[in-house]
Design a protein around this motif. Structure first.
Motif, PDB file in Angstrom:
ATOM      1  N   ASN A   1      -6.052  13.735  -3.381  1.00 47.30           N
ATOM      2  CA  ASN A   1      -6.851  12.954  -2.154  1.00 47.30           C
ATOM      3  C   ASN A   1      -6.236  13.507  -0.865  1.00 47.30           C
ATOM      4  OD1 ASN A   1      -8.343  11.347  -3.879  1.00 47.30           O
ATOM      5  ND2 ASN A   1      -6.036  10.126  -4.425  1.00 47.30           N
ATOM      6  N   SER A   2      -4.786  13.225  -0.939  1.00 46.55           N
ATOM      7  CA  SER A   2      -4.736  13.839   0.874  1.00 46.55           C
ATOM      8  C   SER A   2      -4.853  15.279   1.484  1.00 46.55           C
ATOM      9  CB  SER A   2      -3.095  13.799   1.048  1.00 46.55           C
ATOM     10  OG  SER A   2      -1.995  13.100   0.621  1.00 46.55           O
ATOM     11  N   MET A   3      -5.203  15.867   0.299  1.00 45.79           N
ATOM     12  CA  MET A   3      -5.701  17.251   0.538  1.00 45.79           C
ATOM     13  C   MET A   3      -7.281  17.545   0.876  1.00 45.79           C
ATOM     14  SD  MET A   3      -4.247  20.761   0.999  1.00 45.79           S
ATOM     15  CE  MET A   3      -5.367  22.117   1.514  1.00 45.79           C
ATOM     16  N   ALA A   4      -7.779  16.654   0.054  1.00 42.56           N
ATOM     17  CA  ALA A   4      -9.255  16.370   0.780  1.00 42.56           C
ATOM     18  C   ALA A   4      -9.440  15.351   1.665  1.00 42.56           C
ATOM     19  CB  ALA A   4     -10.112  15.800  -0.538  1.00 42.56           C
ATOM     20  N   LEU A   5      -9.192  14.593   2.046  1.00 43.23           N
ATOM     21  CA  LEU A   5      -9.122  14.223   3.659  1.00 43.23           C
ATOM     22  C   LEU A   5      -8.719  15.007   4.728  1.00 43.23           C
ATOM     23  CD1 LEU A   5      -9.943  10.898   4.773  1.00 43.23           C
ATOM     24  CD2 LEU A   5      -6.920  10.776   4.958  1.00 43.23           C
ATOM     25  N   PHE A   6      -7.577  15.500   4.422  1.00 43.56           N
ATOM     26  CA  PHE A   6      -7.135  16.509   5.313  1.00 43.56           C
ATOM     27  C   PHE A   6      -7.970  17.680   5.476  1.00 43.56           C
ATOM     28  CE2 PHE A   6      -5.157  20.647   6.456  1.00 43.56           C
ATOM     29  CZ  PHE A   6      -4.605  20.478   7.798  1.00 43.56           C
ATOM     30  N   LYS A   7      -8.725  18.353   4.704  1.00 46.29           N
ATOM     31  CA  LYS A   7      -9.358  19.436   4.922  1.00 46.29           C
ATOM     32  C   LYS A   7     -10.866  18.790   5.391  1.00 46.29           C
ATOM     33  CE  LYS A   7     -10.578  21.704   0.752  1.00 46.29           C
ATOM     34  NZ  LYS A   7     -10.341  22.333  -0.516  1.00 46.29           N
ATOM     35  N   ARG A   8     -11.268  17.161   4.800  1.00 47.01           N
ATOM     36  CA  ARG A   8     -12.479  17.239   5.150  1.00 47.01           C
ATOM     37  C   ARG A   8     -12.471  17.358   7.272  1.00 47.01           C
ATOM     38  NH1 ARG A   8     -15.585  11.108   3.401  1.00 47.01           N
ATOM     39  NH2 ARG A   8     -15.348  13.374   1.190  1.00 47.01           N
ATOM     40  N   TRP A   9     -11.081  16.850   7.381  1.00 49.51           N
ATOM     41  CA  TRP A   9     -10.857  17.361   9.347  1.00 49.51           C
ATOM     42  C   TRP A   9     -10.848  18.395   9.797  1.00 49.51           C
ATOM     43  CZ3 TRP A   9     -12.396  12.891  12.106  1.00 49.51           C
ATOM     44  CH2 TRP A   9     -12.696  11.538  11.713  1.00 49.51           C
ATOM     45  N   ALA A  10      -9.572  19.074   9.489  1.00 50.95           N
ATOM     46  CA  ALA A  10     -10.061  19.875   9.611  1.00 50.95           C
ATOM     47  C   ALA A  10     -11.080  21.378   9.128  1.00 50.95           C
ATOM     48  CB  ALA A  10      -8.528  20.573   8.752  1.00 50.95           C
ATOM     49  N   PHE A  11     -11.489  20.998   8.168  1.00 51.68           N
ATOM     50  CA  PHE A  11     -12.899  22.150   8.517  1.00 51.68           C
ATOM     51  C   PHE A  11     -13.619  22.208   8.357  1.00 51.68           C
ATOM     52  CE2 PHE A  11      -8.714  23.562   5.414  1.00 51.68           C
ATOM     53  CZ  PHE A  11      -8.637  24.521   6.198  1.00 51.68           C
ATOM     54  N   ASP A  12     -14.771  23.130   8.458  1.00 57.66           N
ATOM     55  CA  ASP A  12     -16.108  22.188   8.852  1.00 57.66           C
ATOM     56  C   ASP A  12     -16.683  22.028   7.891  1.00 57.66           C
ATOM     57  OD1 ASP A  12     -19.045  22.987   9.442  1.00 57.66           O
ATOM     58  OD2 ASP A  12     -18.646  23.948  11.463  1.00 57.66           O
ATOM     59  N   GLU A  13     -17.399  21.363   7.748  1.00 58.49           N
ATOM     60  CA  GLU A  13     -18.505  20.854   6.607  1.00 58.49           C
ATOM     61  C   GLU A  13     -19.430  22.299   5.388  1.00 58.49           C
ATOM     62  OE1 GLU A  13     -20.306  17.572   6.716  1.00 58.49           O
ATOM     63  OE2 GLU A  13     -18.933  16.214   7.185  1.00 58.49           O
ATOM     64  N   LYS A  14     -20.251  22.415   6.477  1.00 57.57           N
ATOM     65  CA  LYS A  14     -20.206  23.875   6.321  1.00 57.57           C
ATOM     66  C   LYS A  14     -19.900  24.974   5.910  1.00 57.57           C
ATOM     67  CE  LYS A  14     -24.131  22.166  10.122  1.00 57.57           C
ATOM     68  NZ  LYS A  14     -24.699  22.901  11.173  1.00 57.57           N
ATOM     69  N   GLU A  15     -18.572  25.084   5.954  1.00 59.18           N
ATOM     70  CA  GLU A  15     -17.611  26.261   5.650  1.00 59.18           C
ATOM     71  C   GLU A  15     -17.043  25.703   4.821  1.00 59.18           C
ATOM     72  OE1 GLU A  15     -13.282  28.059   7.576  1.00 59.18           O
ATOM     73  OE2 GLU A  15     -14.604  26.325   7.610  1.00 59.18           O
ATOM     74  N   LYS A  16     -18.488  27.278   3.782  1.00 60.64           N
ATOM     75  CA  LYS A  16     -17.517  26.827   2.066  1.00 60.64           C
ATOM     76  C   LYS A  16     -16.545  27.710   1.426  1.00 60.64           C
ATOM     77  CE  LYS A  16     -22.830  28.410   1.396  1.00 60.64           C
ATOM     78  NZ  LYS A  16     -23.742  29.273   0.346  1.00 60.64           N
ATOM     79  N   GLU A  17     -15.609  28.501   1.985  1.00 59.94           N
ATOM     80  CA  GLU A  17     -14.283  28.810   1.489  1.00 59.94           C
ATOM     81  C   GLU A  17     -13.522  29.289   2.938  1.00 59.94           C
ATOM     82  OE1 GLU A  17     -13.213  29.346  -1.109  1.00 59.94           O
ATOM     83  OE2 GLU A  17     -14.975  28.596  -2.573  1.00 59.94           O
TER      84      GLU A  17
ATOM     85  N   LEU B   1       0.843  -1.060   0.117  1.00 54.09           N
ATOM     86  CA  LEU B   1       0.619  -0.225  -0.040  1.00 54.09           C
ATOM     87  C   LEU B   1       1.197   1.493  -0.315  1.00 54.09           C
ATOM     88  CD1 LEU B   1      -3.015   0.910   0.322  1.00 54.09           C
ATOM     89  CD2 LEU B   1      -3.209   0.844   2.502  1.00 54.09           C
ATOM     90  N   LYS B   2       0.386   1.802  -0.786  1.00 53.86           N
ATOM     91  CA  LYS B   2       1.458   3.774  -0.892  1.00 53.86           C
ATOM     92  C   LYS B   2       0.753   4.008   0.150  1.00 53.86           C
ATOM     93  CE  LYS B   2       4.523   0.917  -3.388  1.00 53.86           C
ATOM     94  NZ  LYS B   2       5.082   0.965  -3.025  1.00 53.86           N
ATOM     95  N   GLY B   3       1.273   5.984  -0.248  1.00 50.92           N
ATOM     96  CA  GLY B   3       0.380   7.128   0.034  1.00 50.92           C
ATOM     97  C   GLY B   3      -0.521   7.719  -0.915  1.00 50.92           C
ATOM     98  N   LEU B   4      -1.120   7.973  -0.200  1.00 50.46           N
ATOM     99  CA  LEU B   4      -2.173   8.379  -1.214  1.00 50.46           C
ATOM    100  C   LEU B   4      -2.104   9.368  -1.761  1.00 50.46           C
ATOM    101  CD1 LEU B   4      -5.362   9.395   1.255  1.00 50.46           C
ATOM    102  CD2 LEU B   4      -4.612   7.701  -0.170  1.00 50.46           C
ATOM    103  N   SER B   5      -2.428  10.399  -2.818  1.00 46.26           N
ATOM    104  CA  SER B   5      -1.661  11.213  -3.779  1.00 46.26           C
ATOM    105  C   SER B   5      -2.065  12.644  -3.487  1.00 46.26           C
ATOM    106  CB  SER B   5      -2.314  11.095  -5.297  1.00 46.26           C
ATOM    107  OG  SER B   5      -3.915  11.932  -5.163  1.00 46.26           O
ATOM    108  N   HIS B   6      -1.476  14.027  -3.173  1.00 48.34           N
ATOM    109  CA  HIS B   6      -1.722  15.215  -3.087  1.00 48.34           C
ATOM    110  C   HIS B   6      -3.246  15.892  -2.747  1.00 48.34           C
ATOM    111  CE1 HIS B   6      -0.532  18.800  -0.924  1.00 48.34           C
ATOM    112  NE2 HIS B   6      -1.255  19.416  -1.884  1.00 48.34           N
TER     113      HIS B   6
END
Length: 423
Positions: free
Chosen positions: A332-348, A325-330
């Motif tokens: 996909n990594s960014m998408a996963l990080f943003k999902r956990w770091a930012f509020d889903e209701k936050e548009k920008e 198993l390899k690491g995620l692409s940048h």
């Protein structure tokens, strides 16, 4: 009860670092980053000290390591005391500098620039010595322990289960299809087909196994689906109990090994099953052969998925080449990080936080668990300084050396609250 002298000393040093007096001294000399790095390394070492004290009688090298650590702890205490004292000296000079006489002469013995350079050198030296010792601890395979009300406990392994929210797993579709293709292939012999998934801690081996396990094609292909989180010592009795319990919902912990093996074979006999053995560590060929022989009474098209961090384990258990198993692409990594770091209701999200977040993601090397840990630490934190602290932390060096996310997991538990307060 906790009886470790070094553990107590470590707690004392951490307590001094967190004290208001030292925090004020750190601010006066602008040593925030150096002291924070010292605290992070000390926290990671403290997590394994109780286990080290218990094992030292079995390993002379461990005793030498602990002796060296004790010297560094005492030196660290001396340096922190000196830093606190010199800060007080500076405050007094600032307040009474115009007063003539003994007080003025006493507090004007050192050039402030030379004094700051001397203190900076001492703090740096302690930090480097402690970092070297932290790296050396990896050779001993020490376990993390927690302490509640003075009672030490082994840090328990997280027991896994088969359910997965598919939307939470990002960037593993190709890996899933590759594993499923191997599972769907017919076998030419009666030997159990074993497919290893290999990767460092946090890469998502278990998540990938869950995606495969819950795919509708697997439900159609296999009469029986079984999931067992394997004990680290590959305890055969516990593994058999786990398989039976998952298949029948019966707990047979009171059964002896003879009764269990009979029950296991009755449960899987002539049935085409898919078994996931999650998180295998043991390299004991004998125990694996014992289990494999018991499992061989199932239908010939039965398959086993093994997740492990070790290529050696994969070579012992596997009948297929390991799926590395390899690491995620940048992306996909960014998408996963943003999902956990930012509020889903936050548009920008804030552009500056996104920029720092992008740097953090680059350092994470596509490791999903690390992205989730860091995203969780940063969630609802709007201060750029907090994000920059995570980005610039020396903990990244420990992760790179240990090839594991344990340093960040430990620090997430022990410093997430205090970091926010200090910053």
């Amino acid at each position: 009860m906790v009886e470790s002298l070094l553990f107590s000393i470590a707690e004392g040093v951490l307590g001094k670092i967190a004290s208001p007096a030292l925090q004020k001294a750190v601010a006066i000399y602008n040593f925030e980053n150096q002291i924070q790095e010292l605290r992070e390394t000390l926290t990671a070492i403290k997590a394994v000290l109780l286990d080290a004290e218990e094992q030292k009688a079995k390993d002379h090298r461990l005793q030498v390591w602990l002796d060296g650590l004790q010297h560094v702890f005492y030196d660290a205490e001396d340096v922190l005391d000196e830093l606190e004292c010199e800060a007080l000296r500076k405050q007094v000079i600032s307040r009474y500098g115009c007063v003539r006489g003994k007080v003025h002469r006493f507090f004007s013995l050192s050039n402030p620039l030379i004094l700051r350079a001397k203190l900076s050198h001492k703090v740096k030296e302690i930090r480097e010595r402690l970092s070297r010792i932290a790296i050396d601890k990896d050779q001993f395979d020490l376990n993390v322990r927690r302490v509640d009300n003075g009672v030490a406990h082994m840090h328990s392994r997280e027991m896994t289960y088969s359910y997965v929210n598919k939307s939470d797993v990002i960037g593993r579709d190709a890996d899933k299809e590759e594993i499923i293709e191997m599972l769907m292939q017919p076998t030419d012999d009666k030997n159990l087909s074993v497919i290893p998934i290999v990767g460092m801690g946090g890469l998502g081996k278990t998540a990938l196994a869950k995606l495969v396990y819950n795919d509708n094609r697997m439900k159609e292909q296999f009469e029986l689906q079984l999931w067992v989180c394997v004990p680290k010592d590959f305890d055969l009795k516990k593994i058999i109990e786990g398989i039976i319990k998952d298949a029948t919902s019966q707990s047979l912990s009171s059964f002896d090994i003879q009764q269990l093996q009979t029950c296991l074979q009755d449960t899987i006999k002539d049935k085409k099953y898919l078994l996931v053995l999650d998180d295998v560590w043991s390299k004991d060929r004998r125990r694996w052969k014992e289990l494999r022989d018991l499992l061989s009474v199932g239908a010939s098209e039965s398959k086993i998925i093994v997740t492990t961090r070790s290529l050696e384990v994969a070579s012992i258990l596997g009948t297929h080449p390991a799926h590395n198993l390899k690491g995620l692409s940048h992306e996909n990594s960014m998408a996963l990080f943003k999902r956990w770091a930012f509020d889903e209701k936050e548009k920008e999200p804030c552009p500056e936080l996104l920029k720092i977040g992008n740097d953090i993601v680059k350092k994470s090397l596509g490791v999903p668990l690390l992205l989730i840990i860091l995203g969780s630490l940063l969630h609802a934190k709007d201060e750029e300084m907090y994000w920059a602290y995570i980005r610039d932390s020396k903990t990244w060096e420990l992760v790179e050396v240990e090839k594991d996310v344990l340093p960040w997991k430990t620090l997430a538990l022990s410093t997430s609250k205090t970091c926010g307060e200090d910053l």
